[in-house]
Design a protein around this motif. Structure first.
Motif, PDB file in Angstrom:
ATOM      1  N   MET A   1       0.429  -1.059   0.000  1.00  0.00           N
ATOM      2  CA  MET A   1       0.000   0.000   0.000  1.00  0.00           C
ATOM      3  C   MET A   1       0.169   0.416   0.000  1.00  0.00           C
ATOM      4  O   MET A   1      -0.014   0.183  -0.360  1.00  0.00           O
ATOM      5  CB  MET A   1      -0.539   0.515  -0.060  1.00  0.00           C
ATOM      6  CG  MET A   1      -1.707   1.183  -0.109  1.00  0.00           C
ATOM      7  SD  MET A   1      -2.129   2.155  -0.160  1.00  0.00           S
ATOM      8  CE  MET A   1      -2.585   2.427  -0.094  1.00  0.00           C
ATOM      9  N   ARG A   2      -0.352  -0.137   0.363  1.00  0.00           N
ATOM     10  CA  ARG A   2      -0.532  -0.078  -0.183  1.00  0.00           C
ATOM     11  C   ARG A   2      -0.733   0.877   0.017  1.00  0.00           C
ATOM     12  O   ARG A   2      -0.943   1.348   0.307  1.00  0.00           O
ATOM     13  CB  ARG A   2      -0.997  -0.105  -0.321  1.00  0.00           C
ATOM     14  CG  ARG A   2      -1.818  -0.869  -0.071  1.00  0.00           C
ATOM     15  CD  ARG A   2      -1.833  -1.110  -0.282  1.00  0.00           C
ATOM     16  NE  ARG A   2      -2.403  -1.110  -0.496  1.00  0.00           N
ATOM     17  CZ  ARG A   2      -2.337  -0.589  -0.498  1.00  0.00           C
ATOM     18  NH1 ARG A   2      -2.574  -0.532  -1.041  1.00  0.00           N
ATOM     19  NH2 ARG A   2      -1.949  -1.144  -0.923  1.00  0.00           N
ATOM     20  N   HIS A   3      -0.023   0.794   0.056  1.00  0.00           N
ATOM     21  CA  HIS A   3      -0.025   1.430  -0.691  1.00  0.00           C
ATOM     22  C   HIS A   3      -1.169   2.263  -0.644  1.00  0.00           C
ATOM     23  O   HIS A   3      -1.379   2.420  -0.892  1.00  0.00           O
ATOM     24  CB  HIS A   3       0.054   0.881  -1.740  1.00  0.00           C
ATOM     25  CG  HIS A   3       0.893   0.142  -2.420  1.00  0.00           C
ATOM     26  ND1 HIS A   3       1.412   0.210  -2.935  1.00  0.00           N
ATOM     27  CD2 HIS A   3       1.471  -0.692  -2.759  1.00  0.00           C
ATOM     28  CE1 HIS A   3       2.140  -0.486  -3.585  1.00  0.00           C
ATOM     29  NE2 HIS A   3       2.178  -1.020  -3.439  1.00  0.00           N
ATOM     30  N   GLY A 272      -6.573  -5.900  -2.978  1.00  0.00           N
ATOM     31  CA  GLY A 272      -5.403  -5.896  -2.110  1.00  0.00           C
ATOM     32  C   GLY A 272      -5.637  -5.155  -0.818  1.00  0.00           C
ATOM     33  O   GLY A 272      -6.784  -4.848  -0.445  1.00  0.00           O
ATOM     34  N   ASP A 273      -4.561  -4.811  -0.121  1.00  0.00           N
ATOM     35  CA  ASP A 273      -4.659  -4.188   1.194  1.00  0.00           C
ATOM     36  C   ASP A 273      -5.308  -2.809   1.143  1.00  0.00           C
ATOM     37  O   ASP A 273      -5.819  -2.330   2.153  1.00  0.00           O
ATOM     38  CB  ASP A 273      -3.284  -4.106   1.854  1.00  0.00           C
ATOM     39  CG  ASP A 273      -2.258  -3.396   0.992  1.00  0.00           C
ATOM     40  OD1 ASP A 273      -2.158  -3.712  -0.213  1.00  0.00           O
ATOM     41  OD2 ASP A 273      -1.540  -2.522   1.511  1.00  0.00           O
ATOM     42  N   GLY A 274      -5.310  -2.160  -0.028  1.00  0.00           N
ATOM     43  CA  GLY A 274      -5.973  -0.868  -0.155  1.00  0.00           C
ATOM     44  C   GLY A 274      -7.477  -0.962   0.011  1.00  0.00           C
ATOM     45  O   GLY A 274      -8.158   0.039   0.204  1.00  0.00           O
ATOM     46  N   MET A 275      -8.003  -2.170  -0.078  1.00  0.00           N
ATOM     47  CA  MET A 275      -9.442  -2.414   0.104  1.00  0.00           C
ATOM     48  C   MET A 275      -9.777  -2.873   1.515  1.00  0.00           C
ATOM     49  O   MET A 275     -10.947  -2.889   1.911  1.00  0.00           O
ATOM     50  CB  MET A 275      -9.906  -3.505  -0.870  1.00  0.00           C
ATOM     51  CG  MET A 275     -10.565  -3.010  -2.130  1.00  0.00           C
ATOM     52  SD  MET A 275     -11.041  -4.403  -3.191  1.00  0.00           S
ATOM     53  CE  MET A 275     -12.068  -5.385  -2.095  1.00  0.00           C
ATOM     54  N   PHE A 276      -8.752  -3.254   2.266  1.00  0.00           N
ATOM     55  CA  PHE A 276      -8.995  -3.878   3.569  1.00  0.00           C
ATOM     56  C   PHE A 276      -9.360  -2.827   4.612  1.00  0.00           C
ATOM     57  O   PHE A 276      -8.514  -2.294   5.327  1.00  0.00           O
ATOM     58  CB  PHE A 276      -7.753  -4.656   3.996  1.00  0.00           C
ATOM     59  CG  PHE A 276      -7.913  -5.393   5.304  1.00  0.00           C
ATOM     60  CD1 PHE A 276      -9.056  -6.129   5.568  1.00  0.00           C
ATOM     61  CD2 PHE A 276      -6.921  -5.360   6.262  1.00  0.00           C
ATOM     62  CE1 PHE A 276      -9.209  -6.815   6.763  1.00  0.00           C
ATOM     63  CE2 PHE A 276      -7.046  -6.039   7.463  1.00  0.00           C
ATOM     64  CZ  PHE A 276      -8.195  -6.764   7.715  1.00  0.00           C
ATOM     65  N   SER A 295      -3.932  -8.720   2.621  1.00  0.00           N
ATOM     66  CA  SER A 295      -3.332  -7.614   3.358  1.00  0.00           C
ATOM     67  C   SER A 295      -2.033  -8.077   3.991  1.00  0.00           C
ATOM     68  O   SER A 295      -1.783  -9.287   4.117  1.00  0.00           O
ATOM     69  CB  SER A 295      -4.278  -7.073   4.431  1.00  0.00           C
ATOM     70  OG  SER A 295      -3.798  -5.828   4.939  1.00  0.00           O
ATOM     71  N   VAL A 296      -1.224  -7.117   4.367  1.00  0.00           N
ATOM     72  CA  VAL A 296       0.086  -7.428   4.926  1.00  0.00           C
ATOM     73  C   VAL A 296      -0.039  -7.941   6.356  1.00  0.00           C
ATOM     74  O   VAL A 296      -0.946  -7.565   7.090  1.00  0.00           O
ATOM     75  CB  VAL A 296       0.994  -6.181   4.890  1.00  0.00           C
ATOM     76  CG1 VAL A 296       1.257  -5.764   3.448  1.00  0.00           C
ATOM     77  CG2 VAL A 296       0.364  -5.011   5.659  1.00  0.00           C
ATOM     78  N   GLY A 297       0.871  -8.836   6.732  1.00  0.00           N
ATOM     79  CA  GLY A 297       0.911  -9.345   8.091  1.00  0.00           C
ATOM     80  C   GLY A 297      -0.179 -10.353   8.381  1.00  0.00           C
ATOM     81  O   GLY A 297      -0.823 -10.913   7.486  1.00  0.00           O
TER      82      GLY A 297
END
Length: 407
Positions: A1-3, A272-276, A295-297
């Motif tokens: 991310m995101r970003h 991706g994580d930008g949606m989480f 997402s990360v982690g």
């Protein structure tokens, strides 16, 4: 991310806690034994209003809690930490202006942010020229740490830039593997928002999905701020795709998934994580059921070390989503604070403090609340964990955690 979900920001930004002035200076010889402390500022850059503000606020208050903990525990004797949070509104030019302002403030010895990879591209050189350390808890575009030609030759462009989030080189492949091998999807319609993060993630998902044996039904692009996706819905419906993959943020995808389902396209949207963000589910409503993100982690709620952080966030009733990058923001701020502790002794800030702090951050190694914190030779986190989440009964549910071998 995101970003890449919650507001009441005006009153927050007008409080004295976040509008800061220096209590000390670099020439101040008063240490902790004199009863006076030197103020050191940790800068924050993120979208605090408008697009992506829910995750941006999660970053701001993740840092705030880390700073409050450092002051309470007197982690750096002779120093009082403060936060200076600036709003980039997810606009690269605003991020660059904020970077310039933070560099100009001599009391700023480190910065956490930004949220968006596209914003980071306009901030990195400003910080690098000034020798000021920057740690993003959310940027995932590989080129930020490994250079534009990272797929053929990795080369670190900026010594001062680090991140606690792993890259899309891993996230895109992790998502594609899950889509093909677990969901058993074979034909995907891919859309991105034409931004650094979104386009990059979509490209990597495409490469890995095709490599696994899947087919791309069609591709398209939207613009940030778009609200009418009727023509896109028609294209998806006619494509025969069994999965919709989106590279971008929740602000658009929450509208896309609703219009897709309302238009009779009953396939999951994967991003991706930008949606989480919880805001994605709240805004899209029932049409979001079954949708997925990476997402990360690992889920911060499952980590024992994060319990106090989550309790503090809730007790303070801070706005924003702490679950996405809050833990990584706390750890990024803690890495900076620990580095400062190795450079600033008894409240005395040396003239070359910023440069020394960058070197100390590079050596970072500790157990953070979101996992182990350390950086490789590119400034990337050594924590490569990723998680797939799915909307189940109106909530994000972790369905798979692990790592991905991009090789």
């Amino acid at each position: 991310m995101r970003h890449r979900s919650l507001l009441i920001l005006t009153t927050v930004l007008t409080t004295g806690a976040l509008t800061l002035t220096a209590c000390g200076s670099r020439d101040d010889d008063k240490g902790s034994d004199s009863g006076s402390k030197t103020t050191v500022v940790i800068g924050v850059d993120a979208p605090l209003t408008g697009q992506n503000s829910a995750t941006g606020l999660g970053i701001q208050y993740g840092v705030q809690i880390a700073v409050d903990d450092a002051n309470k525990k007197n982690l750096v004797p002779g120093v009082t930490f403060k936060v200076k949070a600036l709003d980039d509104k997810a606009v690269p030019a605003s991020g660059q202006q904020n970077a310039t302002a933070l560099v100009a403030n001599k009391d700023v010895l480190g910065v956490v942010g930004p949220l968006n990879s596209g914003v980071a591209t306009q901030m990195q050189q400003v910080f690098d020229t000034a020798g000021l350390v920057e740690i993003s808890p959310s940027n995932t575009a590989p080129e930020l740490t490994q250079g534009k030609n990272w797929q053929t030759k990795k080369e670190r462009p900026y010594k001062t830039y680090f991140r606690t989030a792993t890259t899309d080189a891993l996230q895109g492949g992790f998502a594609a593997d899950y889509a093909y091998n677990t969901l058993k999807k074979r034909k995907v319609f891919i859309v991105d928002d034409k931004q650094t993060y979104g386009a990059g993630l979509a490209k990597l998902f495409k490469q890995n999905f095709k490599k696994a044996g899947g087919k791309v039904a069609a591709e398209d692009h939207i613009s940030v701020g778009d609200t009418d996706f009727s023509s896109l819905v028609t294209k998806v419906k006619n494509s025969g795709a069994d999965l919709f993959y989106y590279g971008g943020q929740y602000d658009e995808s929450e509208k896309i998934t609703k219009q897709l389902k309302d238009g009779g396209v009953d396939i999951p949207l994967f991003g991706g994580d930008g949606m989480f963000s919880d805001t994605y589910i709240k805004t899209a409503g029932k049409p979001s059921e079954g949708d997925l993100v990476t997402s990360v982690g690992v889920p911060v709620t499952t980590l024992p070390a994060a319990k106090e952080f989550i309790a503090a966030y809730k007790a303070k009733k801070y706005p924003g989503d702490y679950g996405t990058y809050g833990g990584y923001s706390y750890d990024a701020a803690t890495a900076i604070i620990k580095a400062i502790g190795n450079v600033v002794k008894d409240g005395k800030v040396p003239s070359d403090a910023r440069t020394k702090i960058v070197d100390e951050v590079q050596k970072t190694k500790f157990d953070g609340i979101a996992g182990p914190v350390a950086f490789d030779e590119y400034g990337d986190t050594t924590n490569k964990q990723l998680t797939v989440y799915q909307v189940v009964k109106g909530k994000w549910k972790a369905v798979k955690s692990g790592t991905y071998n991009a090789g």
